[in-house]
Design an enzyme around this catalytic site. Structure first.
Site, mmCIF file in Angstrom:
data_model
loop_
_atom_site.group_PDB
_atom_site.id
_atom_site.type_symbol
_atom_site.label_atom_id
_atom_site.label_comp_id
_atom_site.label_asym_id
_atom_site.label_seq_id
_atom_site.Cartn_x
_atom_site.Cartn_y
_atom_site.Cartn_z
ATOM 1 N N HIS A 1 3.259 10.592 6.821
ATOM 2 C CA HIS A 1 2.591 10.304 8.096
ATOM 3 C C HIS A 1 3.558 9.643 9.057
ATOM 4 O O HIS A 1 4.078 8.555 8.765
ATOM 5 C CB HIS A 1 1.386 9.382 7.860
ATOM 6 C CG HIS A 1 0.260 10.068 7.170
ATOM 7 N ND1 HIS A 1 -0.714 9.379 6.461
ATOM 8 C CD2 HIS A 1 -0.047 11.377 7.052
ATOM 9 C CE1 HIS A 1 -1.579 10.230 5.968
ATOM 10 N NE2 HIS A 1 -1.201 11.456 6.314
ATOM 11 N N THR B 1 -6.372 6.237 7.690
ATOM 12 C CA THR B 1 -6.886 6.554 6.356
ATOM 13 C C THR B 1 -6.838 5.336 5.428
ATOM 14 O O THR B 1 -7.131 5.429 4.240
ATOM 15 C CB THR B 1 -6.064 7.684 5.692
ATOM 16 O OG1 THR B 1 -4.733 7.199 5.454
ATOM 17 C CG2 THR B 1 -6.039 8.927 6.562
ATOM 18 N N THR B 2 -6.443 4.186 6.010
ATOM 19 C CA THR B 2 -6.499 2.935 5.254
ATOM 20 C C THR B 2 -7.274 1.926 6.096
ATOM 21 O O THR B 2 -7.331 2.070 7.326
ATOM 22 C CB THR B 2 -5.095 2.334 5.007
ATOM 23 O OG1 THR B 2 -4.555 1.920 6.276
ATOM 24 C CG2 THR B 2 -4.163 3.334 4.361
ATOM 25 N N HIS C 1 2.012 9.020 1.148
ATOM 26 C CA HIS C 1 0.918 8.867 0.182
ATOM 27 C C HIS C 1 1.206 9.818 -0.976
ATOM 28 O O HIS C 1 1.681 10.942 -0.744
ATOM 29 C CB HIS C 1 -0.428 9.243 0.818
ATOM 30 C CG HIS C 1 -0.778 8.422 2.028
ATOM 31 N ND1 HIS C 1 -1.539 7.264 1.974
ATOM 32 C CD2 HIS C 1 -0.431 8.576 3.344
ATOM 33 C CE1 HIS C 1 -1.678 6.765 3.192
ATOM 34 N NE2 HIS C 1 -0.999 7.532 4.043
ATOM 35 N N HIS D 1 0.835 -1.214 0.000
ATOM 36 C CA HIS D 1 0.000 0.000 0.000
ATOM 37 C C HIS D 1 0.868 1.262 0.000
ATOM 38 O O HIS D 1 0.453 2.290 -0.519
ATOM 39 C CB HIS D 1 -0.910 0.030 1.247
ATOM 40 C CG HIS D 1 -1.651 -1.248 1.468
ATOM 41 N ND1 HIS D 1 -2.569 -1.732 0.561
ATOM 42 C CD2 HIS D 1 -1.605 -2.154 2.482
ATOM 43 C CE1 HIS D 1 -3.066 -2.881 1.020
ATOM 44 N NE2 HIS D 1 -2.503 -3.164 2.178
ATOM 45 N N HIS E 1 5.351 6.628 6.756
ATOM 46 C CA HIS E 1 5.068 6.218 5.384
ATOM 47 C C HIS E 1 4.549 7.429 4.627
ATOM 48 O O HIS E 1 4.307 8.476 5.219
ATOM 49 C CB HIS E 1 4.030 5.086 5.369
ATOM 50 C CG HIS E 1 2.728 5.498 5.933
ATOM 51 N ND1 HIS E 1 2.448 5.408 7.295
ATOM 52 C CD2 HIS E 1 1.637 6.069 5.367
ATOM 53 C CE1 HIS E 1 1.235 5.895 7.513
ATOM 54 N NE2 HIS E 1 0.744 6.312 6.375
ATOM 55 N N GLU F 1 -3.446 13.434 1.337
ATOM 56 C CA GLU F 1 -4.742 12.928 1.829
ATOM 57 C C GLU F 1 -5.562 14.087 2.390
ATOM 58 O O GLU F 1 -6.668 14.357 1.933
ATOM 59 C CB GLU F 1 -4.506 11.846 2.881
ATOM 60 C CG GLU F 1 -3.751 10.642 2.294
ATOM 61 C CD GLU F 1 -4.074 9.344 2.976
ATOM 62 O OE1 GLU F 1 -3.805 9.216 4.181
ATOM 63 O OE2 GLU F 1 -4.637 8.447 2.312
HETATM 64 N N1 LIG Z 1 -2.465 6.467 6.836
HETATM 65 S S1 LIG Z 1 -2.492 6.391 8.409
HETATM 66 O O1 LIG Z 1 -1.441 7.242 8.952
HETATM 67 O O2 LIG Z 1 -3.820 6.701 8.884
HETATM 68 C C1 LIG Z 1 -2.124 4.776 8.950
HETATM 69 C C2 LIG Z 1 -2.456 3.680 8.201
HETATM 70 C C3 LIG Z 1 -2.115 2.386 8.648
HETATM 71 C C4 LIG Z 1 -1.463 2.227 9.851
HETATM 72 C C5 LIG Z 1 -1.033 0.897 10.335
HETATM 73 O O3 LIG Z 1 0.119 0.704 10.713
HETATM 74 N N2 LIG Z 1 -1.896 -0.108 10.398
HETATM 75 C C6 LIG Z 1 -3.327 0.025 10.333
HETATM 76 C C7 LIG Z 1 -3.738 -1.126 11.148
HETATM 77 N N3 LIG Z 1 -2.776 -2.159 10.836
HETATM 78 C C8 LIG Z 1 -2.546 -3.149 11.875
HETATM 79 C C9 LIG Z 1 -3.816 -3.482 12.564
HETATM 80 C C10 LIG Z 1 -4.020 -3.020 13.857
HETATM 81 C C11 LIG Z 1 -5.175 -3.321 14.520
HETATM 82 C C12 LIG Z 1 -6.154 -4.094 13.907
HETATM 83 C C13 LIG Z 1 -5.951 -4.546 12.597
HETATM 84 C C14 LIG Z 1 -4.778 -4.245 11.907
HETATM 85 C C15 LIG Z 1 -1.478 -1.455 10.625
HETATM 86 C C16 LIG Z 1 -1.123 3.330 10.611
HETATM 87 C C17 LIG Z 1 -1.455 4.610 10.158
HETATM 88 ZN ZN LIG Z 2 -0.896 7.403 6.025
#
Ligand SMILES: NS(=O)(=O)c1ccc(C(=O)N2CCN(Cc3ccccc3)C2)cc1
Ligand SMILES: [Zn+2]
Length: 262
Positions: free
Chosen positions: A119, A199-200, A96, A64, A94, A106
């Site tokens: 982010h 956001t994912t 986007h 992603h 990471h 985003e």
């Molecule tokens: N774009 S953002 O910054 O919003 C963002 C996106 C993804 C993540 C991330 O590290 N994870 C989302 C959850 N996942 C692991 C997980 C945790 C609990 C339940 C299920 C799965 C990993 C962190 C920040």
């Molecule tokens: Zn992000």
């Protein structure tokens, strides 16, 4: 196996709600930030980024985005202050981005996007035992968002872009020691803040968002290096260039947007 969400026509942001109904929730991210509607709040102080003793571990392609992970076994690198009640530990950062010539951030500001968005993801280790537990709690995560705008080369971003060839395909990762993300911060830390979500998928409503007002500047050449990455794995039959991996702004609903410093 497992969930197969993406950024394409069939599996992209407009389809995520089928598998992740919280996509239509009341505190989804990103949002369109309207500066004139951001309230100043005397209880909001500056944020402090204590990254001097941070320990980067690896750089990876998770299918992603490209992610740099940190040792989060203690409070060696934290964000604190601002809207946060205690220090939050740096877990990963990471990016986007879009396709060439398009806006890939985003969050947007008064309807305008930036070229890309960085982010820095932190979790509330004072309250929760693991990142996974924190990622499902309403005050579990704090994500620092930094806009990237196009201009001259960024003097330190090459440390990341030079490593991207090692993680071209989904599921690849490589050692990435000694990188301190302090070098990716703009000169001032004035910010907007609001309660939002990942956001994912799984789109958990667990993020205290802190979005810096000042962008950092990177060159089109440097940003173009990110598009060498693939969503797809090395064995996958069709090649899928990693680009347009951003979710568009979501409804603000009943939320308050606050700011620190005009
Ligand atoms: N774009 S953002 O910054 O919003 C963002 C996106 C993804 C993540 C991330 O590290 N994870 C989302 C959850 N996942 C692991 C997980 C945790 C609990 C339940 C299920 C799965 C990993 C962190 C920040
Ligand atoms: Zn992000």
């Amino acid at each position: 196996t497992g969930h197969h969400w993406g950024y394409g026509k069939e599996d992209g942001p407009s389809a995520w709600h089928t598998e992740y109904p919280v996509a239509k929730g009341n505190r989804q991210s990103p949002i369109d930030i309207i500066p004139d509607e951001a309230r100043r709040d005397s209880s909001l102080g500056p944020i402090f980024l204590k990254y001097d003793r941070c320990t980067s571990l690896n750089i990876a392609n998770n299918g992603h985005s490209v992610v740099v992970e940190f040792n989060d076994s203690d409070d060696r690198s934290v964000i604190q202050g601002g809207p946060l009640d205690n220090p939050y530990r740096l877990k990963q950062f990471h990016f986007h981005w879009a396709e060439k010539g398009c806006e890939g951030s985003e969050h947007t500001v008064a309807g305008v996007g930036y070229a890309s968005e960085l982010h820095l993801v932190h979790w509330n280790a004072a309250k929760y035992k693991t990142f996974e537990e924190a990622a499902t709690a309403p005050d579990g995560l704090a994500v620092l968002g930094i806009f990237l705008e196009l201009g001259d080369d960024h003097r330190w971003l090459h440390m990341i872009t030079d490593a991207l060839y090692m993680v071209k395909f989904k599921g690849s990762s490589s050692d990435f020691k000694g990188f301190n993300p302090k070098c990716l911060l703009p000169s001032n830390l004035h910010y907007w803040t609001y309660l939002g979500s990942l956001t994912t998928p799984p789109l958990h409503e667990s993020v205290i968002w802190i979005v810096l007002k000042e962008p950092i500047v990177v060159s089109e050449k440097q940003l173009g290096m990110f598009r060498l990455l693939q969503f797809s794995g090395e064995e996958d039959s069709q090649r899928m260039r990693m680009e347009n991996n951003f979710r568009p702004p979501q409804p603000l609903k009943e939320r308050l947007l606050r700011q620190f410093k005009q």
